[in-house]
Design a protein around this motif. Structure first.
Motif, PDB file in Angstrom:
ATOM      1  N   ASP A 124       8.953  -3.774  -2.046  1.00 43.96           N
ATOM      2  CA  ASP A 124       7.746  -3.158  -1.495  1.00 43.96           C
ATOM      3  C   ASP A 124       6.711  -2.889  -2.591  1.00 43.96           C
ATOM      4  OD1 ASP A 124       6.004  -2.086   0.323  1.00 43.96           O
ATOM      5  OD2 ASP A 124       6.980  -0.130   0.411  1.00 43.96           O
ATOM      6  N   ARG A 172       8.355   2.673   1.889  1.00 38.91           N
ATOM      7  CA  ARG A 172       9.496   2.196   2.651  1.00 38.91           C
ATOM      8  C   ARG A 172      10.786   2.411   1.860  1.00 38.91           C
ATOM      9  NH1 ARG A 172       8.423  -3.631   4.895  1.00 38.91           N
ATOM     10  NH2 ARG A 172       9.484  -2.813   6.726  1.00 38.91           N
ATOM     11  N   SER A 225      10.158   2.387  -2.525  1.00 34.99           N
ATOM     12  CA  SER A 225       9.056   1.458  -2.771  1.00 34.99           C
ATOM     13  C   SER A 225       8.770   1.342  -4.265  1.00 34.99           C
ATOM     14  CB  SER A 225       7.794   1.946  -2.052  1.00 34.99           C
ATOM     15  OG  SER A 225       7.957   1.847  -0.651  1.00 34.99           O
ATOM     16  N   ASP A 260      10.772   2.819   7.214  1.00 39.29           N
ATOM     17  CA  ASP A 260       9.726   3.662   6.649  1.00 39.29           C
ATOM     18  C   ASP A 260      10.342   4.969   6.220  1.00 39.29           C
ATOM     19  OD1 ASP A 260       7.896   1.728   7.189  1.00 39.29           O
ATOM     20  OD2 ASP A 260       7.363   2.527   9.162  1.00 39.29           O
TER      21      ASP A 260
END
Length: 394
Positions: free
Chosen positions: A304, A310, A361, A393
């Motif tokens: 990511d 995420r 992320s 998420d």
């Protein structure tokens, strides 16, 4: 004239593991008292034990000292000298006897572990200990059923005296299955030594399903909990909340009504989030590293990169070492080592995690390989890792 010393007998034989008993005869031919100190010397000094090291001799006295030689397996076959150094008041002399170590060839074999369990392949080691004093060659032969294949690291090994050799054995099923009961695959290993001795080792590989027995009950439990929550929401919580909201909205002004609606929206959003699967959407990733001998290489992947907040939950890791290279392989999250394995122990190795590794992320997932020796017939270590998990998420 000094003290005289001779061995009785002056020649003796012993097999490995036995002891040779000798007698050192001391005689004082003088008219005075003598103090004699003894010390083991020569090539058998470490194996020689004296009952006493200091002797007081009267005039014309004769005394016998027991001497024991430990003929352990480290002594090669042949003739050896047992030497005793004699210190007679500053005058030194030696007494020697010949110890013949008989040539003996013997070994012991065992299977480690006798039983292995895995969904992918069973891993064993055949340990062969040379208990004799001559070099020994041992041949190995594995017999299995048609349902599995045996991969033996070496069909024959040569073992020096007093040493132990370990040969790796991999039992792989020809057909893998996803669920069901365990299946046992017995096998035998024939061991034949160059000394004419033979032995048979019995072992078993227990093959399990690729899906662990606890997975389906756990999944059913999660589904049941989710269903109970949904029923509770629609039958109890949502009607109650809506009733309370309607009753209070009638008595409150527009500002209070707006605030109450905001709270209701937040509760519904939380319920919708709780209704999603805990780990998100399934994903897979494969990293491969090629490295030369005595070198280290790393392959990396940034999860990511856009920073969309995420989370990657890693639930399964499968290392692959198809060429049989020797070295170490590490899976890292940024600079943190998550998993480390010795490549000499596997061709493929799978890990299934009860609690997943979490990667946020912009974190980096890396596969680092330290290549010691490439596999047979190759000049490079080729190692890969397949990573399975879920993305959600945060």
């Amino acid at each position: 004239m000094s003290v005289t010393a001779i061995f009785l007998p002056d020649r003796i034989s012993a097999a490995p593991g036995e002891t040779a008993a000798l007698t050192l005869q001391l005689r004082n031919p003088t008219d005075g008292e003598r103090v004699v100190k003894l010390r083991a010397g020569g090539g058998l000094a470490e194996q020689t034990v004296l009952q006493t090291e200091t002797i007081y001799l009267d005039p014309n006295e004769q005394f016998e000292v027991p001497v024991i030689v430990d003929a352990n397996s480290n002594l090669p076959a042949g003739l050896h000298s047992c030497v005793i150094e004699i210190d007679d008041g500053g005058q030194t002399s030696n007494a020697a006897a010949t110890v013949e170590i008989i040539e003996t060839a013997a070994y012991a074999a065992r299977l480690e572990p006798p039983t292995s369990r895995s969904a992918a392949a069973g891993r064993h080691k055949i340990a062969i200990e040379n208990g004799g004093n001559v070099t020994l060659m041992v041949e190995l032969d594995v017999t299995t059923s048609d349902d599995v294949a045996a991969e033996l690291a070496a069909p024959a090994v040569t073992i020096e005296p007093g040493k132990t050799a370990k040969v790796e054995l991999r039992i792989a099923p020809r057909v893998k299955y996803w669920n069901g009961t365990d299946q046992e695959h017995p096998f035998t290993i024939g061991v034949s030594g160059s000394n004419g001795e033979s032995a048979v080792l019995d072992g078993a590989y227990v093959q399990g399903p690729r899906v662990r027995p606890w997975f389906l009950p756990a999944l059913a439990g999660m589904a049941g909990s989710f269903l109970l929550f949904v029923l509770a929401w629609f039958l109890v919580l949502q009607p109650r909340i809506e009733t309370i909201a309607d009753d209070r909205a009638a008595a409150l002004d527009e500002a209070q009504s707006t605030e109450l609606q905001t709270q209701v929206d937040a509760i519904e959003a939380a319920a919708a989030e709780a209704a999603e699967l805990p780990l998100g959407e399934p994903v897979d990733l494969r990293l491969e590293v090629t490295s030369g001998a005595a070198a280290s290489q790393t392959t990396s992947f940034v999860f990511d990169e856009q920073g969309n907040n995420r989370v990657l939950s890693i639930t399964d890791i499968i290392f692959q070492n198809p060429t049989g290279a020797i070295g170490t392989v590490e899976l890292l999250r940024d600079d943190q080592i998550l998993q480390q394995s010795n490549m000499a122990n596997f061709r493929d190795l799978d890990f299934h995690l009860v609690a997943p590794f979490r990667v946020n992320s912009r974190s980096e997932i890396s596969l680092r390989v330290a290549c010691e020796t490439p596999g047979p017939g190759t000049d490079q270590c080729v190692v890969a890792a397949t990573i399975l998990g879920f993305v959600d998420d945060n």
